[in-house]
Design an enzyme around this catalytic site. Structure first.
Site, PDB file in Angstrom:
ATOM      1  N   SER A  15       0.822  -1.205   0.000  1.00  0.00           N
ATOM      2  CA  SER A  15       0.000   0.000   0.000  1.00  0.00           C
ATOM      3  C   SER A  15       0.857   1.257   0.000  1.00  0.00           C
ATOM      4  O   SER A  15       0.468   2.286  -0.523  1.00  0.00           O
ATOM      5  CB  SER A  15      -0.913   0.000   1.223  1.00  0.00           C
ATOM      6  OG  SER A  15      -0.147  -0.043   2.410  1.00  0.00           O
ATOM      7  N   CYS A  16       2.043   1.176   0.617  1.00  0.00           N
ATOM      8  CA  CYS A  16       2.871   2.378   0.727  1.00  0.00           C
ATOM      9  C   CYS A  16       3.606   2.705  -0.560  1.00  0.00           C
ATOM     10  O   CYS A  16       4.392   3.643  -0.603  1.00  0.00           O
ATOM     11  CB  CYS A  16       3.843   2.236   1.888  1.00  0.00           C
ATOM     12  SG  CYS A  16       4.308   0.569   2.278  1.00  0.00           S
ATOM     13  N   THR A  17       3.375   1.962  -1.627  1.00  0.00           N
ATOM     14  CA  THR A  17       3.903   2.355  -2.937  1.00  0.00           C
ATOM     15  C   THR A  17       2.779   2.905  -3.810  1.00  0.00           C
ATOM     16  O   THR A  17       2.954   3.132  -4.981  1.00  0.00           O
ATOM     17  CB  THR A  17       4.553   1.165  -3.664  1.00  0.00           C
ATOM     18  OG1 THR A  17       3.567   0.165  -3.930  1.00  0.00           O
ATOM     19  CG2 THR A  17       5.662   0.565  -2.830  1.00  0.00           C
ATOM     20  N   CYS A  63       1.536   2.452   6.918  1.00  0.00           N
ATOM     21  CA  CYS A  63       2.299   1.215   6.910  1.00  0.00           C
ATOM     22  C   CYS A  63       3.787   1.496   6.767  1.00  0.00           C
ATOM     23  O   CYS A  63       4.158   2.434   6.062  1.00  0.00           O
ATOM     24  CB  CYS A  63       1.824   0.306   5.776  1.00  0.00           C
ATOM     25  SG  CYS A  63       2.396   0.796   4.125  1.00  0.00           S
TER      26      CYS A  63
END
Length: 459
Positions: A319-321, A397
């Site tokens: 998710s953090c990309t 995250c």
């Protein structure tokens, strides 16, 4: 630099480059015209169609070329649903389909249709029984990928096709990831592919529709490609796509065995080299060149940047990309860890030395990212309180999981830690952390500005 993202786009195959250059001088004219240049272009287009149809396993008159694999999916789903509108407006898809399929499903649902998503197991595979339960009397179409784009899991297409055939429902197969390795088995009704996934040029997709399948092309009418793909054909690119598909197929057996050995090496050694790693996807029924794993306490975007700096091009479903800060729909459907996710997809010709260099660099890269984020280096000790509350609101995250890991040792066995978080990824990553670390995930409940995730210490 080692390019390990062939599942996104494979490097242009040498045969594709040769065919593209050769056909630029011969395939520029309108293939619908009867003069010499038009006839020459038509011969090139027909030959490419025959080669592609042979690779797919269909008749040449069942296959058309589109402007992309995504366009092939959109046209295939829309045309099949329209052709079977009298049967009903129900569409069945798996929860891990490519976004092009799921976006088509969203459009269909917004227009008043019904959509059922079939879930997957922890390895990312559907079951034929799941599709059998999802099919209804008003089901117009079912969709299933041949292999997953993110984790490489191969789907039981032949078995699902038989279930659909028995129910009288056509099955559309997104074969973008698997066509380089061979034909798709089973009695599928429609099939799509994308040339840049097998080493052809971008901007060429294919759509095969079996004879007898009701199909009504949507959008303004066009005489090109049997009315199913509007616009002037890019013949040089189409010729290069067909030539490269035939070339990679000729190399497939040797490359399959070689790349599977390399990805198996990654699957086995990464958990031994890097603590707190989960390798995801089916370990057996998978594409030979894809391996995916997730690392606890790691920011996926930072990890990808650090690997890039170390000379490795990989991708991620973390998710953090993503600008949406939501975990990959594939990882979410599988119920596996999403933080620190890395997909390694090896292109043809990858050398063992490159993989060894990657395995040598990965532990230090992961350790460096964890250190920057303040992740725990090991288990904590000294239980003091029966329960603790961790406020991770506003943190993304993997910080909520890191905060949980730091304090779990501060409660006795049987005690609980409640993590307050408003990050969507926490709803997936906290239960996944519990499974990886042998702790009990009690559940979640609404809380002010987010959710309260309750974890009971088991060991």
């Amino acid at each position: 630099m080692s390019y390990f993202d062939a599942a996104s786009s494979a490097p242009l195959h040498p045969v594709a480059r040769q065919a593209l250059h050769a056909s630029l001088d011969e395939g520029w004219a309108d293939p619908a015209r009867l003069y010499r240049e038009g006839r020459r272009a038509r011969l090139l287009l027909d030959a490419a169609r025959e080669a592609a149809a042979d690779a797919v396993g269909c008749r040449p008159d069942e296959l058309v070329f589109t402007s992309s694999g995504t366009r092939a999916v959109h046209a295939g789903i829309a045309g099949a649903l329209a052709g079977r509108r009298r049967a009903g407006g129900h569409l069945v898809v798996s929860a891990v389909e490519h976004s092009s399929v799921l976006h088509s499903a969203e459009v269909h649902e917004a227009a008043g249709g019904a959509v059922t998503e079939v879930g997957v197991d922890r390895g990312g595979a559907v079951s034929p029984e799941g599709y059998a339960e999802a099919l209804r009397e008003d089901t117009a179409l079912a969709c299933l990928q041949s292999a997953n784009h993110e984790v490489g899991t191969e789907q039981p297409v032949a078995e699902v096709a038989e279930v659909c055939r028995a129910a009288g429902v056509p099955l559309l197969v997104d074969a973008a990831q698997s066509l380089a390795w061979g034909r798709v088995d089973g009695g599928w009704s429609l099939l799509t592919g994308s040339a840049h996934k097998w080493g052809g040029p971008a901007g060429v997709g294919l759509l095969a529709v079996r004879k007898g399948v009701r199909f009504a092309a949507q959008g303004p009418a066009d005489e090109r490609e049997s009315g199913r793909a509007a616009g002037f054909e890019n013949i040089p690119a189409i010729v290069a796509a067909a030539a490269s598909l035939r070339a990679v197929r000729a190399e497939a057996d040797a490359e399959r065995a070689r790349l599977r050995e390399l990805t198996e090496r990654i699957r086995e050694r990464v958990p031994a080299l890097v603590p707190d790693v989960e390798v995801v996807g089916d370990p057996v029924r998978r594409l030979p060149h894809v391996v995916t794993f997730s690392c606890l306490y790691v920011d996926g975007e930072t990890l990808l940047h650090e690997l890039d700096a170390a000379g490795f091009s990989v991708s991620s479903g973390s998710s953090c990309t993503s600008s949406t800060l939501t975990p990959s729909h594939v990882l979410r459907a599988m119920g596996v860890l999403s933080e620190g996710n890395v997909r390694v997809s090896l292109p043809a010709g990858t050398e063992a030395a490159e993989v060894e260099r990657f395995l040598g660099a990965l532990p230090g890269v992961v350790a460096g990212v964890r250190e920057k984020l303040g992740a725990p280096a090991g288990p904590t000790a000294g239980a003091e309180a029966a329960s603790l509350v961790v406020d991770a609101l506003g943190k993304r995250c993997p910080l909520p999981v890191i905060e949980l890991a730091k304090v779990i040792g501060d409660v006795p066995v049987g005690g609980t830690v409640t993590v307050l978080a408003d990050d969507e990824a926490a709803r997936l990553d906290i239960p996944a952390w519990c499974e990886m670390r042998g702790q009990e995930y009690v559940g979640e409940r609404p809380a002010d500005h987010g959710r309260a995730h309750v974890v009971r210490r088991s060991s």
